[in-house]
Design a protein around this motif. Structure first.
Motif, PDB file in Angstrom:
ATOM      1  N   SER A   1      16.251 -77.929  27.032  1.00  0.00           N
ATOM      2  CA  SER A   1      15.037 -77.271  26.670  1.00  0.00           C
ATOM      3  C   SER A   1      14.810 -76.980  25.427  1.00  0.00           C
ATOM      4  O   SER A   1      14.819 -76.778  24.828  1.00  0.00           O
ATOM      5  CB  SER A   1      15.922 -76.025  26.792  1.00  0.00           C
ATOM      6  OG  SER A   1      14.891 -75.157  27.220  1.00  0.00           O
ATOM      7  N   TYR A   2      13.088 -77.446  25.948  1.00  0.00           N
ATOM      8  CA  TYR A   2      11.895 -77.111  24.867  1.00  0.00           C
ATOM      9  C   TYR A   2      10.644 -76.413  24.972  1.00  0.00           C
ATOM     10  O   TYR A   2      11.183 -76.054  26.039  1.00  0.00           O
ATOM     11  CB  TYR A   2      11.250 -78.817  24.536  1.00  0.00           C
ATOM     12  CG  TYR A   2      11.654 -80.362  24.651  1.00  0.00           C
ATOM     13  CD1 TYR A   2      13.275 -80.590  24.245  1.00  0.00           C
ATOM     14  CD2 TYR A   2      10.956 -81.373  24.573  1.00  0.00           C
ATOM     15  CE1 TYR A   2      13.628 -81.750  24.242  1.00  0.00           C
ATOM     16  CE2 TYR A   2      11.358 -82.562  24.138  1.00  0.00           C
ATOM     17  CZ  TYR A   2      12.852 -82.504  23.965  1.00  0.00           C
ATOM     18  OH  TYR A   2      13.101 -83.636  23.175  1.00  0.00           O
ATOM     19  N   THR A   3      11.067 -75.539  24.309  1.00  0.00           N
ATOM     20  CA  THR A   3      10.500 -74.298  24.376  1.00  0.00           C
ATOM     21  C   THR A   3       9.096 -74.440  23.941  1.00  0.00           C
ATOM     22  O   THR A   3       8.748 -74.699  22.785  1.00  0.00           O
ATOM     23  CB  THR A   3      11.358 -73.365  23.348  1.00  0.00           C
ATOM     24  OG1 THR A   3      13.238 -73.185  24.101  1.00  0.00           O
ATOM     25  CG2 THR A   3      10.974 -72.131  23.500  1.00  0.00           C
TER      26      THR A   3
ATOM     27  N   TRP B   1      19.274 -70.319  19.390  1.00  0.00           N
ATOM     28  CA  TRP B   1      19.913 -70.267  20.128  1.00  0.00           C
ATOM     29  C   TRP B   1      20.028 -71.329  20.709  1.00  0.00           C
ATOM     30  O   TRP B   1      21.169 -71.077  21.369  1.00  0.00           O
ATOM     31  CB  TRP B   1      19.424 -68.924  20.959  1.00  0.00           C
ATOM     32  CG  TRP B   1      18.895 -67.709  20.815  1.00  0.00           C
ATOM     33  CD1 TRP B   1      19.509 -66.702  19.850  1.00  0.00           C
ATOM     34  CD2 TRP B   1      17.608 -67.234  21.061  1.00  0.00           C
ATOM     35  NE1 TRP B   1      18.863 -65.971  19.439  1.00  0.00           N
ATOM     36  CE2 TRP B   1      17.505 -65.701  20.275  1.00  0.00           C
ATOM     37  CE3 TRP B   1      16.615 -66.856  22.146  1.00  0.00           C
ATOM     38  CZ2 TRP B   1      17.202 -64.308  20.666  1.00  0.00           C
ATOM     39  CZ3 TRP B   1      15.674 -65.825  22.374  1.00  0.00           C
ATOM     40  CH2 TRP B   1      16.092 -64.309  21.495  1.00  0.00           C
ATOM     41  N   GLY B   2      19.633 -72.451  20.245  1.00  0.00           N
ATOM     42  CA  GLY B   2      20.652 -73.561  21.008  1.00  0.00           C
ATOM     43  C   GLY B   2      18.947 -74.466  22.050  1.00  0.00           C
ATOM     44  O   GLY B   2      19.168 -75.258  22.676  1.00  0.00           O
ATOM     45  N   ALA B   3      17.816 -74.053  21.385  1.00  0.00           N
ATOM     46  CA  ALA B   3      16.623 -75.101  21.721  1.00  0.00           C
ATOM     47  C   ALA B   3      16.549 -76.137  21.535  1.00  0.00           C
ATOM     48  O   ALA B   3      17.229 -76.741  20.557  1.00  0.00           O
ATOM     49  CB  ALA B   3      15.465 -74.041  20.851  1.00  0.00           C
ATOM     50  N   ASP B   4      16.464 -77.028  22.482  1.00  0.00           N
ATOM     51  CA  ASP B   4      16.399 -78.868  21.560  1.00  0.00           C
ATOM     52  C   ASP B   4      15.576 -79.161  21.206  1.00  0.00           C
ATOM     53  O   ASP B   4      15.286 -80.543  20.817  1.00  0.00           O
ATOM     54  CB  ASP B   4      17.173 -79.403  23.137  1.00  0.00           C
ATOM     55  CG  ASP B   4      18.253 -78.934  23.943  1.00  0.00           C
ATOM     56  OD1 ASP B   4      19.720 -79.301  23.381  1.00  0.00           O
ATOM     57  OD2 ASP B   4      18.000 -78.802  24.694  1.00  0.00           O
ATOM     58  N   GLY B   5      13.997 -78.363  21.479  1.00  0.00           N
ATOM     59  CA  GLY B   5      12.919 -79.365  21.319  1.00  0.00           C
ATOM     60  C   GLY B   5      11.795 -77.294  20.841  1.00  0.00           C
ATOM     61  O   GLY B   5      11.963 -76.948  21.659  1.00  0.00           O
ATOM     62  N   ILE B   6      10.718 -77.803  20.060  1.00  0.00           N
ATOM     63  CA  ILE B   6       9.718 -77.044  20.013  1.00  0.00           C
ATOM     64  C   ILE B   6       8.585 -77.508  19.949  1.00  0.00           C
ATOM     65  O   ILE B   6       7.919 -78.873  19.454  1.00  0.00           O
ATOM     66  CB  ILE B   6       9.739 -76.048  18.304  1.00  0.00           C
ATOM     67  CG1 ILE B   6      11.323 -75.733  17.850  1.00  0.00           C
ATOM     68  CG2 ILE B   6       9.026 -75.329  17.899  1.00  0.00           C
ATOM     69  CD1 ILE B   6      11.403 -74.477  19.365  1.00  0.00           C
ATOM     70  N   ILE B   7       7.503 -77.018  21.099  1.00  0.00           N
ATOM     71  CA  ILE B   7       6.431 -77.557  20.834  1.00  0.00           C
ATOM     72  C   ILE B   7       5.573 -76.401  20.429  1.00  0.00           C
ATOM     73  O   ILE B   7       5.588 -75.417  20.912  1.00  0.00           O
ATOM     74  CB  ILE B   7       6.189 -77.814  22.817  1.00  0.00           C
ATOM     75  CG1 ILE B   7       7.271 -78.703  23.355  1.00  0.00           C
ATOM     76  CG2 ILE B   7       4.706 -78.220  22.706  1.00  0.00           C
ATOM     77  CD1 ILE B   7       7.248 -79.152  24.715  1.00  0.00           C
TER      78      ILE B   7
END
Length: 312
Positions: free
Chosen positions: A263-265, A280-286
């Motif tokens: 999940s990228y957010t 929390w567990g985000a795999d990526g931040i946009i």
């Protein structure tokens, strides 16, 4: 560590039983800002939204270059199609917000991308709205964009924007990616994600090129996630719609390539919020501010992936 300043160049969700409850036990406690002591945080990818769009005009080659100078590997863009079939990099389905189209073509309202030929679009200034120093920047074609990203040794989250307006655009995008070397085994494995709000569009991409990594933009109900996992490797959600439990539900599933669903957010410009989401567990931040977010994540111990290109 990149400089902090640049010149011009410069619902509530139902708890899952069994494995998901177990998986969320640790993450749900994290309002977390840092990984637990003695543990290694999973790398978090920082993605420059439309390039370094807080600084440079979005979706331009200049925004790609600024992201590169910041040391950011991953960039994100939006692809649409002109009247005569050219694939162009543009977020809105009309040209008015980010170009001088109203001045150049005053009688062509509502200035839809699909109503203009590439030659007409190529005349437009896509930078002056961001500031005088960016005047003269142009709307790039997908071919031009891919050439620049390749030169910069960057990686790409490519968004098919409003595919319902452009029947067949998936095949056309894949053809251009192949021509520019972006469908090689190494590229597909390491540096490309194709995302869209259109589930049917992603299904088409997956059918045409099952090897390409895909991302669905949205926050499907937990009960619906397995259906999306059949054709999408990522569930890429707005940051206001997720929780530690939701990330755990995503991670409990495997995507179409037999790997853990990611999940990228988006779109996260506040450093504290980015660190919270990573906890929390985000795999990526946009983000529009990739330098700020990448530094915050790195300082919080999340082992940021995609930070430090400029130093190489």
């Amino acid at each position: 560590m990149p400089s902090r300043t640049l010149t011009r160049a410069s619902g509530a969700l139902t708890a899952l039983a069994g494995i998901v409850l177990t998986a969320t036990a640790t993450t749900a406690t994290a309002t977390a800002a840092e990984p637990a002591a003695g543990t290694a945080a999973a790398p978090v990818v920082t993605v420059a939204h439309r390039g370094a769009s807080a600084v440079a005009p979005e979706n331009t080659l200049e925004a790609v270059d600024v992201a590169h100078q910041m040391g950011i590997d991953w960039v994100e863009n939006d692809v649409q199609r002109s009247k005569d079939g050219e694939l162009v990099i543009m977020h809105d389905d009309n040209l008015a917000r980010t170009t001088n189209v109203e001045e150049v073509y005053p009688d062509r309202a509502p200035w839809k991308v699909a109503d203009f030929t590439w030659k007409e679009i190529s005349r437009l200034d896509a930078g002056g709205w961001k500031g005088e120093e960016w005047a003269g920047a142009r709307v790039p074609t997908l071919k031009q964009y891919m050439k620049r990203v390749t030169q910069n040794r960057q990686k790409l989250v490519l968004e098919i924007k409003k595919p319902e307006l452009y029947p067949g655009i998936e095949k056309e995008i894949l053809t251009e990616l192949r021509r520019t070397g972006w469908l090689s085994r190494a590229a597909v494995r390491n540096k490309l994600v194709v995302q869209s709000f259109g589930a049917d569009s992603l299904r088409t991409v997956h059918k045409l090129r099952p090897d390409v990594k895909t991302g669905f933009l949205g926050t499907p109900a937990v009960a619906d996630l397995p259906a999306y996992a059949a054709f999408s490797d990522q569930i890429n959600s707005h940051h206001g719609t997720v929780s530690a439990d939701y990330y755990a539900a995503v991670h409990a599933l495997e995507g179409p390539h037999g790997k853990r669903l990611e999940s990228y957010t988006w779109t996260v410009d506040d450093p504290a919020r980015a660190v919270e989401l990573a906890g929390w567990g985000a795999d990526g931040i946009i983000t529009n501010k990739p330098d700020v977010i990448a530094e915050a994540l790195e300082d919080a111990g999340f082992g940021v992936a995609g930070f430090g290109v400029a130093a190489r």
